[in-house]
Design an enzyme around this catalytic site. Structure first.
Site: not given
Length: 282
Positions: A38, A247, A250
């Protein structure tokens, strides 16, 4: 979303057909092929049956393309490295438009929640297909992300050393593997970036990099904003360039800009080539 928990960061690049001189306005390499999770997913999971998606606001709030499925307020590390190499945005593998001429400058296969296990990994044997130049990135300091600060109930915001110790064990073995590949596969070059040390340095010296918040996420919920993912119900911070983390898991676009410059022209390793710029010119 287990692999997100481990903050897995590993991608390889195919840089083929090198040796041509740099031409202004043209890419320094003909193509870049990317693998990872991700941290560098450009939206591959948008078309998958999974909860690991970021195709909603406020993700992409500062990205020229808008909300694309990137787990970031702006561009990923791969996006910014591509800019430095003179490449356009590398298209997502699962994007319906990724075919024909669209793949000539590379493809991004990164998928949120992917990992190194057989049931979560990406089975692609870059070398057997003729790949000869690789960039291998180790795992970042997972013990420093807001999610782990919250999970370990940190009151100070200091990195969780027990978690970072586990990451260090893995990274040491990964470095040994890269050294082995460089010794055995004489026709190939494996460039190793120590994202762990780089991340620790930025977090410990955050003010020197223009940050004011090194442990609290810009968007999320709970302690350190690390207990709940960035969702449409949350209003992200206004001064996003001052945050290391976007977040619970990340980094921000601002962090990725700094990291991409270190990748491109920093001293990543003692042996030649030492950075991506030297890799593509060798």
């Amino acid at each position: 979303m287990a692999s997100l928990f481990f903050f897995f960061f590993f991608f390889c690049q195919l840089l083929s057909g090198l040796g041509r001189s740099f031409v202004a306005g043209a890419g320094q390499v003909p193509a870049m092929f990317v693998f990872g999770d991700s941290l560098i997913d450009p939206g591959n999971n948008n078309h998958l049956l999974t909860r690991a998606k970021a195709n909603f606001r406020p993700h992409g709030i500062d990205f020229p393309e808008g909300t694309t499925g990137r787990f970031c307020n702006g561009g990923t590390l791969v996006d910014h490295l591509g800019y430095l190499l003179g490449l356009p945005l590398i298209p997502a593998f699962n994007n319906p438009d990724t075919h024909g001429i669209a793949i000539l400058q590379g493809v991004n296969y990164a998928s949120a929640a992917s990992g190194i296990l057989n049931d979560t990994g990406e089975n692609f044997y870059l070398y057997d297909l003729g790949v000869r130049k690789f960039l291998i990135v180790n795992i970042s300091p997972t013990g420093c992300i807001p999610n782990q600060l919250a999970a370990q109930e940190s009151d100070t915001g200091a990195c969780v050393e027990s978690v970072n110790l586990l990451v260090s064990h893995y990274n040491r073995k990964l470095k040994e593997m890269v050294d082995q590949y460089n010794a055995q596969l004489k026709e190939s070059t494996f460039l190793y970036w120590d994202a762990f040390s780089f991340g620790i340095n930025v977090i410990q010296n955050y003010a020197n990099y223009g940050f004011k918040n090194q442990n609290t996420a810009c968007c999320g919920g709970g302690k350190w904003k690390g207990q709940i993912l960035c969702l449409p119900v949350f209003t992200p911070c206004q001064n996003r360039s001052e945050y290391v983390f976007w977040d619970p898991y990340h980094p921000t676009d601002a962090f990725n800009v700094i990291a991409s410059k270190d990748l491109y022209q920093g001293n990543l390793q003692a042996s030649f080539p030492r950075n991506v710029q030297q890799l593509v010119q060798s």
